[in-house]
Scaffold this motif. Structure first.
Motif, PDB file in Angstrom:
ATOM      1  N   MET A  44     -28.304  16.275  56.397  1.00 59.58           N
ATOM      2  CA  MET A  44     -26.896  16.019  56.689  1.00 59.58           C
ATOM      3  C   MET A  44     -26.245  15.353  55.481  1.00 59.58           C
ATOM      4  N   SER A  45     -25.092  15.863  55.089  1.00 59.79           N
ATOM      5  CA  SER A  45     -24.409  15.286  53.931  1.00 59.79           C
ATOM      6  C   SER A  45     -23.905  13.887  54.256  1.00 59.79           C
ATOM      7  N   GLN A  46     -23.667  13.127  53.206  1.00 60.95           N
ATOM      8  CA  GLN A  46     -23.163  11.770  53.384  1.00 60.95           C
ATOM      9  C   GLN A  46     -21.817  11.785  54.100  1.00 60.95           C
ATOM     10  N   TRP A  47     -20.970  12.754  53.746  1.00 58.78           N
ATOM     11  CA  TRP A  47     -19.654  12.826  54.366  1.00 58.78           C
ATOM     12  C   TRP A  47     -19.759  13.152  55.854  1.00 58.78           C
ATOM     13  N   SER A  48     -20.730  13.979  56.213  1.00 58.96           N
ATOM     14  CA  SER A  48     -20.937  14.287  57.636  1.00 58.96           C
ATOM     15  C   SER A  48     -21.341  13.034  58.402  1.00 58.96           C
ATOM     16  N   GLN A  49     -22.190  12.207  57.777  1.00 61.66           N
ATOM     17  CA  GLN A  49     -22.578  10.944  58.409  1.00 61.66           C
ATOM     18  C   GLN A  49     -21.372  10.017  58.564  1.00 61.66           C
ATOM     19  N   VAL A  50     -20.520   9.991  57.537  1.00 59.02           N
ATOM     20  CA  VAL A  50     -19.329   9.139  57.597  1.00 59.02           C
ATOM     21  C   VAL A  50     -18.446   9.542  58.768  1.00 59.02           C
ATOM     22  N   GLN A  51     -18.279  10.840  58.970  1.00 58.40           N
ATOM     23  CA  GLN A  51     -17.379  11.318  60.027  1.00 58.40           C
ATOM     24  C   GLN A  51     -17.879  10.983  61.426  1.00 58.40           C
ATOM     25  N   GLN A  52     -19.156  10.649  61.556  1.00 55.72           N
ATOM     26  CA  GLN A  52     -19.720  10.314  62.861  1.00 55.72           C
ATOM     27  C   GLN A  52     -19.670   8.817  63.157  1.00 55.72           C
ATOM     28  N   LEU A  53     -19.101   8.032  62.233  1.00 54.91           N
ATOM     29  CA  LEU A  53     -19.033   6.583  62.415  1.00 54.91           C
ATOM     30  C   LEU A  53     -18.041   6.205  63.506  1.00 54.91           C
ATOM     31  N   GLU A  54     -18.179   4.978  63.996  1.00 53.28           N
ATOM     32  CA  GLU A  54     -17.220   4.445  64.959  1.00 53.28           C
ATOM     33  C   GLU A  54     -15.878   4.222  64.270  1.00 53.28           C
ATOM     34  N   ILE A  55     -14.835   4.096  65.081  1.00 55.78           N
ATOM     35  CA  ILE A  55     -13.480   4.028  64.546  1.00 55.78           C
ATOM     36  C   ILE A  55     -13.290   2.818  63.634  1.00 55.78           C
ATOM     37  N   LYS A  56     -13.947   1.680  63.938  1.00 50.80           N
ATOM     38  CA  LYS A  56     -13.746   0.490  63.105  1.00 50.80           C
ATOM     39  C   LYS A  56     -14.287   0.701  61.693  1.00 50.80           C
ATOM     40  N   PHE A  57     -15.333   1.525  61.564  1.00 41.51           N
ATOM     41  CA  PHE A  57     -15.868   1.824  60.236  1.00 41.51           C
ATOM     42  C   PHE A  57     -15.030   2.906  59.547  1.00 41.51           C
ATOM     43  N   LEU A  58     -14.523   3.862  60.352  1.00 39.29           N
ATOM     44  CA  LEU A  58     -13.660   4.894  59.774  1.00 39.29           C
ATOM     45  C   LEU A  58     -12.382   4.283  59.197  1.00 39.29           C
ATOM     46  N   GLU A  59     -11.901   3.220  59.816  1.00 37.99           N
ATOM     47  CA  GLU A  59     -10.717   2.535  59.287  1.00 37.99           C
ATOM     48  C   GLU A  59     -11.005   1.929  57.920  1.00 37.99           C
ATOM     49  N   GLN A  60     -12.231   1.433  57.719  1.00 34.38           N
ATOM     50  CA  GLN A  60     -12.612   0.909  56.402  1.00 34.38           C
ATOM     51  C   GLN A  60     -12.654   2.027  55.366  1.00 34.38           C
ATOM     52  N   VAL A  61     -13.160   3.189  55.778  1.00 33.44           N
ATOM     53  CA  VAL A  61     -13.203   4.336  54.860  1.00 33.44           C
ATOM     54  C   VAL A  61     -11.789   4.740  54.469  1.00 33.44           C
ATOM     55  N   ASP A  62     -10.906   4.722  55.430  1.00 35.87           N
ATOM     56  CA  ASP A  62      -9.521   5.136  55.184  1.00 35.87           C
ATOM     57  C   ASP A  62      -8.834   4.254  54.142  1.00 35.87           C
ATOM     58  N   GLN A  63      -9.267   3.003  54.023  1.00 36.34           N
ATOM     59  CA  GLN A  63      -8.602   2.058  53.129  1.00 36.34           C
ATOM     60  C   GLN A  63      -8.791   2.389  51.655  1.00 36.34           C
ATOM     61  N   PHE A  64      -9.931   2.980  51.280  1.00 38.36           N
ATOM     62  CA  PHE A  64     -10.163   3.199  49.846  1.00 38.36           C
ATOM     63  C   PHE A  64      -9.930   4.643  49.397  1.00 38.36           C
ATOM     64  N   TYR A  65      -9.426   5.483  50.292  1.00 37.33           N
ATOM     65  CA  TYR A  65      -8.973   6.809  49.871  1.00 37.33           C
ATOM     66  C   TYR A  65      -7.446   6.804  49.823  1.00 37.33           C
ATOM     67  N   ASP A  66      -6.913   7.072  48.636  1.00 37.35           N
ATOM     68  CA  ASP A  66      -5.462   7.069  48.462  1.00 37.35           C
ATOM     69  C   ASP A  66      -5.090   8.185  47.494  1.00 37.35           C
ATOM     70  N   ASP A  67      -3.907   8.083  46.885  1.00 40.25           N
ATOM     71  CA  ASP A  67      -3.439   9.142  45.988  1.00 40.25           C
ATOM     72  C   ASP A  67      -4.280   9.252  44.720  1.00 40.25           C
ATOM     73  N   ASN A  68      -5.042   8.201  44.400  1.00 39.36           N
ATOM     74  CA  ASN A  68      -5.919   8.298  43.227  1.00 39.36           C
ATOM     75  C   ASN A  68      -7.039   9.312  43.457  1.00 39.36           C
ATOM     76  N   PHE A  69      -7.498   9.423  44.702  1.00 37.76           N
ATOM     77  CA  PHE A  69      -8.520  10.394  45.077  1.00 37.76           C
ATOM     78  C   PHE A  69      -8.303  10.739  46.553  1.00 37.76           C
ATOM     79  N   PRO A  70      -7.511  11.779  46.840  1.00 39.33           N
ATOM     80  CA  PRO A  70      -7.134  12.087  48.221  1.00 39.33           C
ATOM     81  C   PRO A  70      -8.335  12.466  49.087  1.00 39.33           C
TER      82      PRO A  70
END
Length: 742
Positions: free
Chosen positions: A1-27
């Motif tokens: 399983m790819s790392q990104w697939s594992q990320v997508q299976q995380l709980e919402i509180k962890f997904l919110e942390q992921v959302d914080q460091f993706y921005d226009d610098n790297f969409p």
């Protein structure tokens, strides 16, 4: 399983942390669409290699183009629009600095791994919890709000100064008009009325001058209070977060927000300075008894200049600590005559300063007693700060070609390089510059976090241990005598940092059970709450009955994982840190053939497997193979060893005893995708390669004797040696041997 697939299976509180460091610098859409390709590239190496970064950037754009072609055929208008925007971003923003996108992607992947590791933990670690304190977040919002309010107040005061200037010009005109009249005209009733009006205007002028000075004083006071309290705390918090990030912790954000605050405050102070200059100009044209300007203006101007000096001095920071490109995950460890990079930023971003500030780098400036060794920096050690090299347009400078060189002592030889003396010596890389702006000249200095200088790569593990211990134990940025009397560390925090070493270096952190095993190994205790561990016990004293320290043992395991079993570790199939006693408790009630993988406690960088078996009388027995080290794993992949491993029980046909990975995962299901080839098969001479040779293969085989339920060694089964094989040939038929080979 790819790392990104594992990320997508995380709980919402962890997904919110992921959302914080993706921005226009790297969409995030690019991360999602190109997940497997992105994860297969070495972004860490590219972050310190411009040629490699440029190739990866070009390949990334090609990948985006391919996705664009695909979605164009599907007529997905929204995705087409987003991909075109991303393509334009990649070409425009990073073409001149491809290493920046490599740094961004590398950091994102690393932060994903850290979050995945945190998600596997039952509770958040104490260090990470302190960094994500809600009080800190509230203070950040308050700082931004107050800075914005101060900026608005300074702009409003500008309008007051303009009103005062207009009022004074009107007064000046009317007063000069009266002064130009003949003496007889001055005695008229109309003129007397005008004189009364002028007196009223002068009173209003006096009131407005006092009001403007009062407002300027309030703005200065608000800036002073903000700088002295919340902004200073914000900067110190950012520096602490940077320390923790350097030793594998959460990525430290917030520097762009700090830059915005520093810049707005500097602009406000310069605006106030111009207002005071305007008041001085008004003073030269008109003054009177009790005029407040000559009394208050000098004090206010002195305070403004003082605040500007302090603001500039605090704004000069090391954005990225010294790091060798060859070891991107071991910052602050520098090897003599090997290039390292370091990046600085001025948080006050003013266009007037672009290419006007030249920064000079030195080492061990003003240090005379901390170390017997002396170093100089070779390479380009003076560069100008500019806004062109950074993708976010910050005013920064990056030194990429500095090399530390050790100077010979007066006796003609280099300093003492004992095994621990060198790696416990701390050095400092300093940077100095001068800002000349609007009549002000401000000298700026800053320093890196303490670095350890090594002359041989074999010193790297202990040097990195010193960096971990220092940055875990203190937030003092310049305590170079720290290891004269290093403090103990709270074990719970140290374990959290050790888990970060695994999540950042080999892609998967440690769970609570694994950390408990390490704690017990360090303390000999099951309950370690509030336990204080000494530096010596961590890195200098040998483990009981062993010839190596705890840290050397752990570092060897990290190296083993990185080079030989990384996919298995990332998939979570290596239990690793489990004692022999605990593994028997886990296996005793399992189906015969159930096995688990653990790291050797007696061999450096070794991994073994233990399986459970059942005797004819129903008793349970356990077998452990001699640990495989990096030498043997270089010859045969570990997954293939697990697939092909055979055991010979007396006169029985050799068979593979490994059936299920603990707790009950079929072996081929767990490791099948990691097998490097099909199972080895016996070949006839005619099937061989050139010249009629029969292809040879490596088969890991062990022998268990009938007269003992345990191997001769207390705990290990040795793989079969040539001498054992010769004995087997005397007792086994050719058919049995052929079966063993197949």
């Amino acid at each position: 399983m790819s790392q990104w697939s594992q990320v997508q299976q995380l709980e919402i509180k962890f997904l919110e942390q992921v959302d914080q460091f993706y921005d226009d610098n790297f969409p995030m859409e690019i991360r999602h669409l190109l997940a497997q390709w992105i994860e297969s590239q070495d972004w860490e190496a590219a972050a310190n290699n411009e040629a490699m970064a440029m190739i990866l950037l070009q390949n990334l754009i090609i990948q985006v183009d391919e996705q664009l072609d695909r979605v164009s055929q599907e007529k997905n208008l929204l995705l087409i629009h987003n991909l075109k925007r991303v393509r334009k971003l990649l070409q425009g923003k990073y073409h001149g600095n491809p290493m920046h996108i490599a740094v961004i992607i590398s950091n994102c992947l690393r932060e994903e791994r850290r979050i995945l590791a945190a998600a596997s933990m039952p509770v958040q670690g104490p260090l990470e919890k302190s960094l994500q304190n809600s009080v800190v977040s509230e203070r950040q919002r308050n700082v931004e709000h107050k800075v914005s309010a101060i900026k608005n107040s300074a702009q409003m005061t500008d309008q007051d100064v303009k009103y005062l200037e207009d009022l004074q010009e009107e007064f000046d005109f009317r007063y000069k008009t009266i002064q130009s009249l003949e003496q007889n005209d001055k005695n008229s009733a109309l003129i007397k009325q005008e004189m009364l009006a002028l007196q009223a205007m002068l009173n209003t002028l006096d009131y407005k001058r006092k009001e403007v000075l009062s407002k300027i004083g309030r703005v200065i006071h608000e800036i002073d209070m903000l700088m002295s309290n919340m902004l200073t705390e914000e900067l110190l918090d950012w520096k602490r977060r940077q320390q923790i990030a350097c030793i594998g912790g959460p990525l430290h954000g917030g520097l762009d927000q700090l830059q915005n605050c520093f810049t707005l405050l500097a602009e406000s102070l310069f605006q106030v300075r111009r207002q005071l200059e305007k008041l001085d100009e008004l003073l030269t044209r008109l003054t009177y008894d009790g005029d407040p300007i000559p009394v208050q203006r000098p004090q206010l101007l002195e305070k403004v200049n003082f605040l500007l000096y302090n603001l500039f001095r605090n704004s000069f920071v090391v954005e990225r600590q010294p790091c060798m490109p060859t070891h991107p995950q071991r910052p602050m460890v520098l090897k003599t005559l090997i290039q390292f990079t370091v990046k600085l930023r001025l948080l006050i971003k003013l266009p007037e300063l672009n290419y006007q500030i030249r920064v000079k780098a030195t080492i061990d400036k003003n240090v005379s007693t901390v170390s017997n060794r002396r170093f100089v920096l070779c390479g380009t050690h003076v560069k100008a700060m500019n806004m062109d090299e950074s993708a976010n347009g910050s005013l920064s400078v990056e030194f990429r070609h500095l090399q530390p060189k050790e100077m010979k002592t007066s006796a003609g030889s280099k300093g003492n390089e004992g095994p621990h003396m060198v790696t416990e010596e701390l050095h400092s890389i300093s940077f100095e510059t001068q800002v000349c702006l609007y009549g002000l000249t401000i000298n700026l200095e800053t320093s890196s976090l303490p670095v350890v200088m090594i002359s041989n790569v074999s010193q790297l593990p202990n040097a990195w241990a010193s960096i971990i211990w220092y940055n875990l134990s203190t937030n003092d940025p310049q305590n170079l005598s720290f290891f004269n009397n290093p403090p103990a560390a709270t074990l719970s925090q140290l374990l959290e940092v050790l888990s970060w070493q695994f999540s950042s270096y080999v892609g998967r952190g440690l769970n609570s059970e694994q950390l408990n095993m390490l704690a017990e190994k360090l303390t000999g205790q099951v309950n370690y709450n509030d336990y204080q561990l000494s530096w010596a016990k961590f890195c200098k004293e040998h483990l009981p009955g062993k010839s190596f320290t705890f840290w050397v043992w752990l570092e060897a395991i990290l190296d083993l994982i990185k080079k030989h079993i990384l996919p298995l570790w990332i998939d979570g199939y290596v239990m690793g840190f489990v004692s022999k006693e605990k593994e028997r408790i886990l296996l005793k009630d399992k189906t015969p053939g159930t096995f688990l993988l653990r790291f050797s406690e007696s061999n450096l960088g070794g991994i073994t497997f233990t399986w459970v078996d059942q005797l004819e009388n129903g008793d349970v027995t356990f077998h452990s193979v001699e640990p495989y080290n990096k030498g043997r794993l270089s010859a045969l992949p570990f997954a293939d060893i697990l697939r092909d491993y055979k055991v010979i029980m007396a006169d029985n046909v050799p068979e593979n005893p490994l059936k299920y990975l603990y707790p009950d995962i079929p072996k081929d299901k767990a490791f099948g995708k990691h097998y490097s080839s099909q199972p080895n098969e016996v070949s006839k001479p005619s099937d061989g390669g050139g010249k009629g040779y029969v292809p040879s293969v490596f088969i890991p085989v062990s022998k268990i004797l009938n007269d003992s339920t345990e191997p001769h060694s207390p705990s290990d089964l040795l793989p079969m040696s040539p001498s054992v094989y010769a004995v087997l040939r005397e007792h086994l038929s050719p058919t049995a041997i052929e079966t063993a080979v197949s």
